[in-house]
Design a protein around this motif. Structure first.
Motif, PDB file in Angstrom:
ATOM      1  N   THR A  19       0.866  -1.182   0.000  1.00 25.48           N
ATOM      2  CA  THR A  19       0.000   0.000   0.000  1.00 25.48           C
ATOM      3  C   THR A  19       0.906   1.236   0.000  1.00 25.48           C
ATOM      4  O   THR A  19       2.123   1.121  -0.173  1.00 25.48           O
ATOM      5  CB  THR A  19      -0.904  -0.008   1.261  1.00 25.48           C
ATOM      6  OG1 THR A  19      -0.062   0.070   2.413  1.00 25.48           O
ATOM      7  CG2 THR A  19      -1.746  -1.285   1.313  1.00 25.48           C
ATOM      8  N   PHE A  20       0.320   2.408   0.132  1.00 29.22           N
ATOM      9  CA  PHE A  20       1.098   3.648  -0.001  1.00 29.22           C
ATOM     10  C   PHE A  20       1.479   4.267   1.329  1.00 29.22           C
ATOM     11  O   PHE A  20       2.583   4.774   1.493  1.00 29.22           O
ATOM     12  CB  PHE A  20       0.268   4.672  -0.813  1.00 29.22           C
ATOM     13  CG  PHE A  20       0.042   4.242  -2.225  1.00 29.22           C
ATOM     14  CD1 PHE A  20      -1.121   3.560  -2.583  1.00 29.22           C
ATOM     15  CD2 PHE A  20       1.008   4.476  -3.201  1.00 29.22           C
ATOM     16  CE1 PHE A  20      -1.325   3.145  -3.892  1.00 29.22           C
ATOM     17  CE2 PHE A  20       0.813   4.068  -4.517  1.00 29.22           C
ATOM     18  CZ  PHE A  20      -0.350   3.382  -4.852  1.00 29.22           C
ATOM     19  N   ARG A  21       0.508   4.240   2.281  1.00 26.45           N
ATOM     20  CA  ARG A  21       0.704   5.097   3.470  1.00 26.45           C
ATOM     21  C   ARG A  21       0.891   4.295   4.751  1.00 26.45           C
ATOM     22  O   ARG A  21       0.817   4.849   5.831  1.00 26.45           O
ATOM     23  CB  ARG A  21      -0.481   6.074   3.582  1.00 26.45           C
ATOM     24  CG  ARG A  21      -0.503   7.041   2.389  1.00 26.45           C
ATOM     25  CD  ARG A  21      -1.733   7.910   2.338  1.00 26.45           C
ATOM     26  NE  ARG A  21      -1.645   8.818   1.191  1.00 26.45           N
ATOM     27  CZ  ARG A  21      -1.998   8.466  -0.050  1.00 26.45           C
ATOM     28  NH1 ARG A  21      -2.510   7.255  -0.283  1.00 26.45           N
ATOM     29  NH2 ARG A  21      -1.860   9.298  -1.071  1.00 26.45           N
ATOM     30  N   ALA A  22       1.101   2.976   4.605  1.00 26.68           N
ATOM     31  CA  ALA A  22       1.413   2.188   5.820  1.00 26.68           C
ATOM     32  C   ALA A  22       2.857   2.483   6.212  1.00 26.68           C
ATOM     33  O   ALA A  22       3.590   3.152   5.471  1.00 26.68           O
ATOM     34  CB  ALA A  22       1.235   0.708   5.493  1.00 26.68           C
ATOM     35  N   GLY A 169     -10.674  -0.831   1.683  1.00 28.84           N
ATOM     36  CA  GLY A 169      -9.209  -0.739   1.687  1.00 28.84           C
ATOM     37  C   GLY A 169      -8.661   0.553   1.128  1.00 28.84           C
ATOM     38  O   GLY A 169      -7.672   0.533   0.387  1.00 28.84           O
ATOM     39  N   THR A 170      -9.304   1.672   1.479  1.00 28.43           N
ATOM     40  CA  THR A 170      -8.738   2.958   1.063  1.00 28.43           C
ATOM     41  C   THR A 170      -8.700   3.912   2.257  1.00 28.43           C
ATOM     42  O   THR A 170      -9.621   3.954   3.052  1.00 28.43           O
ATOM     43  CB  THR A 170      -9.519   3.585  -0.122  1.00 28.43           C
ATOM     44  OG1 THR A 170      -8.917   4.841  -0.474  1.00 28.43           O
ATOM     45  CG2 THR A 170     -10.986   3.774   0.183  1.00 28.43           C
ATOM     46  N   SER A 171      -7.609   4.694   2.317  1.00 29.86           N
ATOM     47  CA  SER A 171      -7.394   5.558   3.492  1.00 29.86           C
ATOM     48  C   SER A 171      -8.212   6.841   3.417  1.00 29.86           C
ATOM     49  O   SER A 171      -8.238   7.632   4.361  1.00 29.86           O
ATOM     50  CB  SER A 171      -5.904   5.914   3.598  1.00 29.86           C
ATOM     51  OG  SER A 171      -5.499   6.628   2.427  1.00 29.86           O
ATOM     52  N   GLY A 172      -8.844   7.089   2.270  1.00 29.77           N
ATOM     53  CA  GLY A 172      -9.705   8.281   2.165  1.00 29.77           C
ATOM     54  C   GLY A 172      -8.912   9.577   2.203  1.00 29.77           C
ATOM     55  O   GLY A 172      -9.386  10.599   2.678  1.00 29.77           O
ATOM     56  N   LEU A 194     -15.251  -0.869   4.516  1.00 34.04           N
ATOM     57  CA  LEU A 194     -14.610  -2.121   4.931  1.00 34.04           C
ATOM     58  C   LEU A 194     -13.106  -1.880   4.919  1.00 34.04           C
ATOM     59  O   LEU A 194     -12.521  -1.585   3.868  1.00 34.04           O
ATOM     60  CB  LEU A 194     -14.990  -3.258   3.980  1.00 34.04           C
ATOM     61  CG  LEU A 194     -16.479  -3.626   3.947  1.00 34.04           C
ATOM     62  CD1 LEU A 194     -17.195  -2.913   2.802  1.00 34.04           C
ATOM     63  CD2 LEU A 194     -16.690  -5.132   3.785  1.00 34.04           C
ATOM     64  N   ASN A 195     -12.497  -1.979   6.092  1.00 35.31           N
ATOM     65  CA  ASN A 195     -11.093  -1.576   6.197  1.00 35.31           C
ATOM     66  C   ASN A 195     -10.515  -2.165   7.477  1.00 35.31           C
ATOM     67  O   ASN A 195     -11.241  -2.524   8.389  1.00 35.31           O
ATOM     68  CB  ASN A 195     -11.032  -0.026   6.239  1.00 35.31           C
ATOM     69  CG  ASN A 195      -9.667   0.520   5.921  1.00 35.31           C
ATOM     70  OD1 ASN A 195      -8.666   0.025   6.427  1.00 35.31           O
ATOM     71  ND2 ASN A 195      -9.607   1.538   5.052  1.00 35.31           N
ATOM     72  N   LEU A 196      -9.161  -2.212   7.485  1.00 36.26           N
ATOM     73  CA  LEU A 196      -8.461  -2.660   8.705  1.00 36.26           C
ATOM     74  C   LEU A 196      -8.637  -1.645   9.832  1.00 36.26           C
ATOM     75  O   LEU A 196      -8.625  -1.982  10.999  1.00 36.26           O
ATOM     76  CB  LEU A 196      -6.946  -2.776   8.413  1.00 36.26           C
ATOM     77  CG  LEU A 196      -6.354  -4.107   7.994  1.00 36.26           C
ATOM     78  CD1 LEU A 196      -4.852  -3.976   7.923  1.00 36.26           C
ATOM     79  CD2 LEU A 196      -6.773  -5.245   8.923  1.00 36.26           C
TER      80      LEU A 196
HETATM   81  N1  APR Z   1      -7.577  -5.271   4.436  1.00 35.67           N
HETATM   82  C1  APR Z   1      -8.324  -4.139   4.405  1.00 35.67           C
HETATM   83  N2  APR Z   1      -7.808  -2.885   4.408  1.00 35.67           N
HETATM   84  C2  APR Z   1      -6.455  -2.791   4.432  1.00 35.67           C
HETATM   85  C3  APR Z   1      -5.610  -3.923   4.462  1.00 35.67           C
HETATM   86  C4  APR Z   1      -6.233  -5.203   4.457  1.00 35.67           C
HETATM   87  N3  APR Z   1      -5.503  -6.326   4.484  1.00 35.67           N
HETATM   88  N4  APR Z   1      -4.312  -3.484   4.494  1.00 35.67           N
HETATM   89  C5  APR Z   1      -4.358  -2.134   4.482  1.00 35.67           C
HETATM   90  N5  APR Z   1      -5.645  -1.716   4.456  1.00 35.67           N
HETATM   91  C6  APR Z   1      -6.149  -0.333   4.390  1.00 35.67           C
HETATM   92  C7  APR Z   1      -5.425   0.645   5.293  1.00 35.67           C
HETATM   93  O1  APR Z   1      -6.043   0.691   6.570  1.00 35.67           O
HETATM   94  C8  APR Z   1      -5.632   1.968   4.525  1.00 35.67           C
HETATM   95  O2  APR Z   1      -6.866   2.569   4.912  1.00 35.67           O
HETATM   96  O3  APR Z   1      -5.916   0.108   3.073  1.00 35.67           O
HETATM   97  C9  APR Z   1      -5.735   1.531   3.063  1.00 35.67           C
HETATM   98  C10 APR Z   1      -4.487   1.845   2.255  1.00 35.67           C
HETATM   99  O4  APR Z   1      -4.369   3.247   2.197  1.00 35.67           O
HETATM  100  P1  APR Z   1      -3.351   3.895   1.148  1.00 35.67           P
HETATM  101  O5  APR Z   1      -2.033   3.224   1.253  1.00 35.67           O
HETATM  102  O6  APR Z   1      -3.445   5.391   1.349  1.00 35.67           O
HETATM  103  O7  APR Z   1      -3.945   3.509  -0.284  1.00 35.67           O
HETATM  104  P2  APR Z   1      -5.143   4.173  -1.068  1.00 35.67           P
HETATM  105  O8  APR Z   1      -6.215   4.666  -0.143  1.00 35.67           O
HETATM  106  O9  APR Z   1      -5.553   3.237  -2.136  1.00 35.67           O
HETATM  107  O10 APR Z   1      -4.435   5.457  -1.759  1.00 35.67           O
HETATM  108  C11 APR Z   1      -5.230   6.223  -2.636  1.00 35.67           C
HETATM  109  O11 APR Z   1      -3.314   7.562  -3.206  1.00 35.67           O
HETATM  110  O12 APR Z   1      -1.087   7.632  -3.659  1.00 35.67           O
HETATM  111  C12 APR Z   1      -2.317   7.666  -4.238  1.00 35.67           C
HETATM  112  O13 APR Z   1      -2.883   7.059  -6.430  1.00 35.67           O
HETATM  113  C13 APR Z   1      -2.523   6.535  -5.186  1.00 35.67           C
HETATM  114  O14 APR Z   1      -4.538   5.298  -5.634  1.00 35.67           O
HETATM  115  C14 APR Z   1      -3.683   5.761  -4.589  1.00 35.67           C
HETATM  116  C15 APR Z   1      -4.377   6.785  -3.731  1.00 35.67           C
END
Ligand code: APR
Length: 226
Positions: A19-22, A169-172, A194-196
């Motif tokens: 992922t990106f922001r973990a 699974g998106t951090s919003g 639905l998210n961790l």
């Molecule tokens: N199951 C469910 N959720 C999960 C899991 C899992 N196994 N692992 C991580 N997550 C959640 C985290 O809690 C977080 O909310 O996934 C999210 C990942 O967040 P980001 O890394 O910010 O990814 P995302 O939200 O897709 O980023 C959006 O940012 O950098 C840009 O273009 C890029 O499309 C990306 C956008």
């Protein structure tokens, strides 16, 4: 039922895609301004291609997981518009019939000169000549920061017509994707996240299922397909 689903990097995390922001996220190792902006590409196209060639190889090695497959099952029972911020092809390989890639795809190449699009090769270089105009200005067909996401008219329409809107699974933290839940809710949809962990826009959702996508997504889909 009309269902709009938005997915982010978290749905592919259990397939081994970072992922990106973990704490071990991609943005901990690479500067967004270097690898995810048009300015960064102009400054150092080789660095940008190395970044996306690495991500393309990771995606090619990854397999769809139970969450991807559950969304494919959902589409067999309901009218699903699957909107993804992800650029991997795990939704397609997981069986989803139609995927709206609002941030583009690792499988696409784009000519920065004439705008021509073609299927990306596993390893891409800026010097690769564009099949249409021949110019060596090949870039990944990815929407970078400061650029306009793809398919937004179709996305707004699907969100406004949805009876259910789910974000998985998106951090919003990136708009316009992060604003879709509020838009859906105002249009009368039932909203669920639905998210961790709670996202930055958790307050826009009426419900939340907390846990790994491979558990909570199949559970959520089973409840809709009884
Ligand atoms: N199951 C469910 N959720 C999960 C899991 C899992 N196994 N692992 C991580 N997550 C959640 C985290 O809690 C977080 O909310 O996934 C999210 C990942 O967040 P980001 O890394 O910010 O990814 P995302 O939200 O897709 O980023 C959006 O940012 O950098 C840009 O273009 C890029 O499309 C990306 C956008």
């Amino acid at each position: 039922m009309r269902i709009a689903v938005l997915t982010g990097a978290g749905i592919s995390a259990e397939s081994g895609i970072r992922t990106f922001r973990a704490t071990d996220g991609l943005w901990e190792e690479h500067r967004i301004e270097d690898v995810a902006t048009p300015e960064g590409f102009l400054r150092d196209p080789g660095l940008v291609h190395r970044f996306y060639n690495m991500r393309r190889a990771d995606a090619a090695r990854a397999q769809p997981n139970a969450a991807h497959r559950a969304l494919a099952e959902l589409a067999r029972h309901h009218q699903v518009t699957l909107i993804t911020q992800n650029v991997d092809d795990l939704h397609e390989r997981g069986g989803s019939p139609e995927v709206v890639h609002m941030h583009g795809s690792l499988l696409g190449a784009l000519c920065a000169g004439c705008g021509h699009r073609w299927p990306a090769s596993l390893v891409m270089r800026a010097a690769d000549p564009c099949p249409a105009c021949g110019r060596p200005q090949t870039r990944p067909d990815i929407v970078w920061f400061g650029e306009i996401p793809y398919h937004m008219e179709r996305i707004w329409e699907a969100v406004e017509r949805a009876q259910v809107f789910a974000a998985i699974g998106t951090s919003g933290q990136v708009y316009p994707a992060a604003g879709l839940a509020q838009h859906a809710r105002r249009a009368g949809a039932e909203t669920i996240e639905l998210n961790l962990a709670a996202s930055a826009v958790a307050g826009d959702f009426a419900r939340r299922q907390t846990g790994p996508a491979t558990r909570v997504v199949p559970e959520w889909v089973a409840g809709l397909c009884r």
